[in-house]
Write a protein that holds these residues in place. Structure first.
Motif, PDB file in Angstrom:
ATOM      1  N   LYS A   3       0.837  -1.212   0.000  1.00  0.00           N
ATOM      2  CA  LYS A   3       0.000   0.000   0.000  1.00  0.00           C
ATOM      3  C   LYS A   3       0.864   1.252   0.000  1.00  0.00           C
ATOM      4  O   LYS A   3       0.611   2.206  -0.742  1.00  0.00           O
ATOM      5  CB  LYS A   3      -0.920   0.016   1.229  1.00  0.00           C
ATOM      6  N   LEU A   4       1.885   1.246   0.848  1.00  0.00           N
ATOM      7  CA  LEU A   4       2.758   2.415   0.943  1.00  0.00           C
ATOM      8  C   LEU A   4       3.506   2.652  -0.358  1.00  0.00           C
ATOM      9  O   LEU A   4       3.635   3.796  -0.814  1.00  0.00           O
ATOM     10  CB  LEU A   4       3.746   2.228   2.097  1.00  0.00           C
ATOM     11  N   VAL A   5       3.995   1.589  -0.978  1.00  0.00           N
ATOM     12  CA  VAL A   5       4.717   1.725  -2.245  1.00  0.00           C
ATOM     13  C   VAL A   5       3.798   2.294  -3.314  1.00  0.00           C
ATOM     14  O   VAL A   5       4.161   3.222  -4.053  1.00  0.00           O
ATOM     15  CB  VAL A   5       5.306   0.372  -2.683  1.00  0.00           C
ATOM     16  N   ASN A   6       2.584   1.744  -3.410  1.00  0.00           N
ATOM     17  CA  ASN A   6       1.621   2.247  -4.394  1.00  0.00           C
ATOM     18  C   ASN A   6       1.258   3.689  -4.098  1.00  0.00           C
ATOM     19  O   ASN A   6       1.122   4.513  -5.011  1.00  0.00           O
ATOM     20  CB  ASN A   6       0.359   1.381  -4.390  1.00  0.00           C
ATOM     21  N   GLY A   7       1.091   4.003  -2.805  1.00  0.00           N
ATOM     22  CA  GLY A   7       0.736   5.366  -2.420  1.00  0.00           C
ATOM     23  C   GLY A   7       1.832   6.356  -2.744  1.00  0.00           C
ATOM     24  O   GLY A   7       1.571   7.468  -3.210  1.00  0.00           O
ATOM     25  N   ILE A   8       3.088   5.972  -2.499  1.00  0.00           N
ATOM     26  CA  ILE A   8       4.219   6.855  -2.819  1.00  0.00           C
ATOM     27  C   ILE A   8       4.282   7.123  -4.316  1.00  0.00           C
ATOM     28  O   ILE A   8       4.534   8.251  -4.755  1.00  0.00           O
ATOM     29  CB  ILE A   8       5.536   6.238  -2.311  1.00  0.00           C
ATOM     30  N   ASP A   9       4.018   6.096  -5.097  1.00  0.00           N
ATOM     31  CA  ASP A   9       4.016   6.264  -6.558  1.00  0.00           C
ATOM     32  C   ASP A   9       2.933   7.246  -6.987  1.00  0.00           C
ATOM     33  O   ASP A   9       3.176   8.142  -7.806  1.00  0.00           O
ATOM     34  CB  ASP A   9       3.810   4.909  -7.231  1.00  0.00           C
ATOM     35  N   ILE A  10       1.734   7.086  -6.424  1.00  0.00           N
ATOM     36  CA  ILE A  10       0.638   8.002  -6.760  1.00  0.00           C
ATOM     37  C   ILE A  10       0.963   9.416  -6.304  1.00  0.00           C
ATOM     38  O   ILE A  10       0.770  10.386  -7.035  1.00  0.00           O
ATOM     39  CB  ILE A  10      -0.679   7.520  -6.108  1.00  0.00           C
ATOM     40  N   GLN A  12       1.403  17.949 -10.276  1.00  0.00           N
ATOM     41  CA  GLN A  12       0.274  18.704 -10.803  1.00  0.00           C
ATOM     42  C   GLN A  12      -0.361  19.514  -9.690  1.00  0.00           C
ATOM     43  O   GLN A  12      -0.169  19.247  -8.513  1.00  0.00           O
ATOM     44  CB  GLN A  12      -0.765  17.771 -11.428  1.00  0.00           C
ATOM     45  N   GLU A  13      -1.104  20.520 -10.075  1.00  0.00           N
ATOM     46  CA  GLU A  13      -1.784  21.363  -9.094  1.00  0.00           C
ATOM     47  C   GLU A  13      -2.952  20.611  -8.479  1.00  0.00           C
ATOM     48  O   GLU A  13      -3.715  19.950  -9.187  1.00  0.00           O
ATOM     49  CB  GLU A  13      -2.300  22.629  -9.777  1.00  0.00           C
ATOM     50  N   ILE A  14      -3.072  20.663  -7.147  1.00  0.00           N
ATOM     51  CA  ILE A  14      -4.240  20.103  -6.482  1.00  0.00           C
ATOM     52  C   ILE A  14      -5.357  21.140  -6.616  1.00  0.00           C
ATOM     53  O   ILE A  14      -5.374  22.154  -5.925  1.00  0.00           O
ATOM     54  CB  ILE A  14      -3.954  19.809  -4.994  1.00  0.00           C
ATOM     55  N   GLN A  15      -6.267  20.893  -7.530  1.00  0.00           N
ATOM     56  CA  GLN A  15      -7.262  21.894  -7.889  1.00  0.00           C
ATOM     57  C   GLN A  15      -8.282  22.094  -6.769  1.00  0.00           C
ATOM     58  O   GLN A  15      -8.874  21.136  -6.273  1.00  0.00           O
ATOM     59  CB  GLN A  15      -7.979  21.500  -9.182  1.00  0.00           C
ATOM     60  N   ILE A  16      -8.476  23.342  -6.395  1.00  0.00           N
ATOM     61  CA  ILE A  16      -9.470  23.731  -5.392  1.00  0.00           C
ATOM     62  C   ILE A  16     -10.167  24.984  -5.897  1.00  0.00           C
ATOM     63  O   ILE A  16      -9.546  25.854  -6.502  1.00  0.00           O
ATOM     64  CB  ILE A  16      -8.801  24.011  -4.027  1.00  0.00           C
ATOM     65  N   GLY A  17     -11.466  25.077  -5.646  1.00  0.00           N
ATOM     66  CA  GLY A  17     -12.214  26.225  -6.142  1.00  0.00           C
ATOM     67  C   GLY A  17     -12.462  26.070  -7.630  1.00  0.00           C
ATOM     68  O   GLY A  17     -11.912  26.798  -8.445  1.00  0.00           O
ATOM     69  N   ASP A  24      -8.223   8.823  -6.142  1.00  0.00           N
ATOM     70  CA  ASP A  24      -9.317   9.766  -5.906  1.00  0.00           C
ATOM     71  C   ASP A  24      -9.440  10.125  -4.428  1.00  0.00           C
ATOM     72  O   ASP A  24      -9.615  11.290  -4.060  1.00  0.00           O
ATOM     73  CB  ASP A  24     -10.640   9.212  -6.438  1.00  0.00           C
ATOM     74  N   LYS A  25      -9.306   9.124  -3.561  1.00  0.00           N
ATOM     75  CA  LYS A  25      -9.397   9.386  -2.125  1.00  0.00           C
ATOM     76  C   LYS A  25      -8.186  10.167  -1.625  1.00  0.00           C
ATOM     77  O   LYS A  25      -8.310  11.028  -0.744  1.00  0.00           O
ATOM     78  CB  LYS A  25      -9.543   8.073  -1.359  1.00  0.00           C
ATOM     79  N   LEU A  26      -7.026   9.866  -2.182  1.00  0.00           N
ATOM     80  CA  LEU A  26      -5.830  10.606  -1.793  1.00  0.00           C
ATOM     81  C   LEU A  26      -5.943  12.064  -2.222  1.00  0.00           C
ATOM     82  O   LEU A  26      -5.536  12.973  -1.474  1.00  0.00           O
ATOM     83  CB  LEU A  26      -4.592   9.962  -2.412  1.00  0.00           C
ATOM     84  N   LEU A  27      -6.501  12.296  -3.402  1.00  0.00           N
ATOM     85  CA  LEU A  27      -6.728  13.670  -3.859  1.00  0.00           C
ATOM     86  C   LEU A  27      -7.656  14.420  -2.916  1.00  0.00           C
ATOM     87  O   LEU A  27      -7.425  15.583  -2.587  1.00  0.00           O
ATOM     88  CB  LEU A  27      -7.305  13.668  -5.273  1.00  0.00           C
ATOM     89  N   MET A  33      -8.141  18.685   1.254  1.00  0.00           N
ATOM     90  CA  MET A  33      -8.480  19.123   2.603  1.00  0.00           C
ATOM     91  C   MET A  33      -7.249  19.616   3.348  1.00  0.00           C
ATOM     92  O   MET A  33      -7.296  20.630   4.052  1.00  0.00           O
ATOM     93  CB  MET A  33      -9.138  17.980   3.384  1.00  0.00           C
ATOM     94  N   GLU A  34      -6.120  18.914   3.197  1.00  0.00           N
ATOM     95  CA  GLU A  34      -4.895  19.346   3.852  1.00  0.00           C
ATOM     96  C   GLU A  34      -4.451  20.718   3.334  1.00  0.00           C
ATOM     97  O   GLU A  34      -4.006  21.573   4.103  1.00  0.00           O
ATOM     98  CB  GLU A  34      -3.779  18.319   3.616  1.00  0.00           C
ATOM     99  N   LYS A  35      -4.590  20.915   2.039  1.00  0.00           N
ATOM    100  CA  LYS A  35      -4.217  22.210   1.461  1.00  0.00           C
ATOM    101  C   LYS A  35      -5.067  23.320   2.053  1.00  0.00           C
ATOM    102  O   LYS A  35      -4.564  24.389   2.411  1.00  0.00           O
ATOM    103  CB  LYS A  35      -4.378  22.164  -0.057  1.00  0.00           C
ATOM    104  N   TRP A  36      -6.371  23.057   2.192  1.00  0.00           N
ATOM    105  CA  TRP A  36      -7.259  24.077   2.752  1.00  0.00           C
ATOM    106  C   TRP A  36      -6.943  24.322   4.231  1.00  0.00           C
ATOM    107  O   TRP A  36      -6.851  25.471   4.674  1.00  0.00           O
ATOM    108  CB  TRP A  36      -8.718  23.652   2.604  1.00  0.00           C
ATOM    109  N   ILE A  37      -6.760  23.253   4.990  1.00  0.00           N
ATOM    110  CA  ILE A  37      -6.526  23.383   6.434  1.00  0.00           C
ATOM    111  C   ILE A  37      -5.302  24.243   6.716  1.00  0.00           C
ATOM    112  O   ILE A  37      -5.302  25.083   7.620  1.00  0.00           O
ATOM    113  CB  ILE A  37      -6.375  21.993   7.082  1.00  0.00           C
TER     114      ILE A  37
END
Length: 351
Positions: free
Chosen positions: A10-17, A24-29, A232-235, A240-244
């Protein structure tokens, strides 16, 4: 052994994602909008709808000074703004910007009699209307109550959402920390502002995390392991982290006034708040009110919001609640199915 291998995968796949996502920009708004007015750091936006406006009166969203207002337009599928537009509302929003040391002496008077009043007048002029609708969120709801008391002729309907009214509900840790029970002994806001000038956004973030240190500071990162391999869930998590952590500094003088007069002295419900040499009397608010609160809110306790009914002069007063926390009111998928129609239907009945 198997569980350890699964966790590593899971961690390896998550690091890759994550490595791909951070490129890329984490789009908000996400909803298109147009700047229609600017004053100092403050910008008034008009959102562009793809559907026909079905309401005669536009609505202005007034958000809190803490954090950024794009939480109401976080992403597709979880956007209060987009959902209101899809129901035919004409939506405006005030973006307070990022105060710097030049703004240290901004007062609540400037925010309410200056910025909010000027934005309201711009919308009234654009639509050739005497009155508009207000949607005040959290501290922005408190400001909207003050504004509606001072300018009842300019507001047709008022919606307050997760809005503190009675600041001496002592079960709330934020209230206690701010000094609702001990006043200056709990928080010497004069010393804080005189020392720092503006209040750093990171300092307030630390305070909010400490209200629920395990859940907000540890558990969410443990839970991240369960979603780290799903893009999608990581995004969603990263948005949320960006907003917080996108927390503007607070203009020192406004912070001083808000903590002392609202939290420590509870002057709003006592009718003792003075803004621009005029007294804020909640009994002067006789327009229709929709008061929306979160049943599991730990920042603005339900009792604090529900106190409003005892002090306003309106005979058209409606309460709606949702079984979420403070942030869930903005981003919960279930709430976003029910909240926008609740607002739209309530307003439509009062056009």
């Amino acid at each position: 052994m198997y569980e350890s291998i699964e966790l590593i995968e899971k961690l390896v796949n998550g690091i890759d994602i994550f490595n791909r996502l951070r490129q890329q920009e984490i789009q908000i708004g996400v909803t298109p909008k147009q700047e229609v007015y600017r004053e100092d750091k403050v910008v008034l936006y008009h959102f562009q709808s793809q559907t026909e406006n079905l309401f005669n009166i536009p609505i202005l969203i007034v958000y809190a000074l803490v954090n950024r207002p794009y939480i109401v337009d976080l992403q597709e599928g979880r956007s209060l703004v987009a959902n209101l537009l899809n129901l035919g509302l004409d939506v405006y929003l005030i973006d307070w910007g990022y105060p710097n040391q030049d703004d240290r002496w901004l007062t609540i008077d400037k925010y309410i009699n200056g910025y909010i009043n000027n934005c309201v007048d711009v919308i009234r002029d654009r639509h050739n209307l005497e009155q508009i609708n207000l949607l005040g969120i959290c501290q922005g709801g408190t400001f909207s109550l003050c504004y509606s008391s001072l300018y009842p002729e300019k507001v047709k309907n008022l919606i307050t959402m997760v809005t503190p009214v009675d600041f001496h509900i002592n079960e709330g840790l934020l209230n206690v920390w701010s000094g609702s029970s001990l006043g200056k002994q709990a928080l010497d806001v004069d010393l804080l502002v005189d020392t720092l000038g503006n209040i750093p956004g990171n300092f307030l973030n630390f305070v909010f995390v400490m209200l629920k240190p395990f859940q907000l500071g540890v558990k969410k990162y443990i839970d991240l392991l369960e979603i780290v391999e799903y893009e999608d869930k990581l995004l969603n998590f990263l948005r949320m982290e960006k907003w917080i952590f996108d927390s503007p500094d607070q203009a020192g003088e406004t912070f001083r006034q808000f903590i002392k007069h609202f939290y420590q002295e509870n002057k709003l419900i006592k009718g003792q708040i003075e803004i621009g040499n005029k007294r804020v009397d909640l009994g002067n608010i006789r327009i229709p009110i929709l008061n929306i609160y979160a049943e599991e809110d730990h920042l603005v306790l339900p009792a604090s919001s529900l106190a409003l009914e005892k002090y306003v002069g309106s005979v058209d007063y409606t309460v709606r609640s949702f079984s979420v926390g403070h942030i869930g009111m903005y981003v919960s998928s279930k709430v976003q199915k029910d909240l926008p129609p609740t607002i739209a239907n309530w307003l439509k009945a009062r056009e």
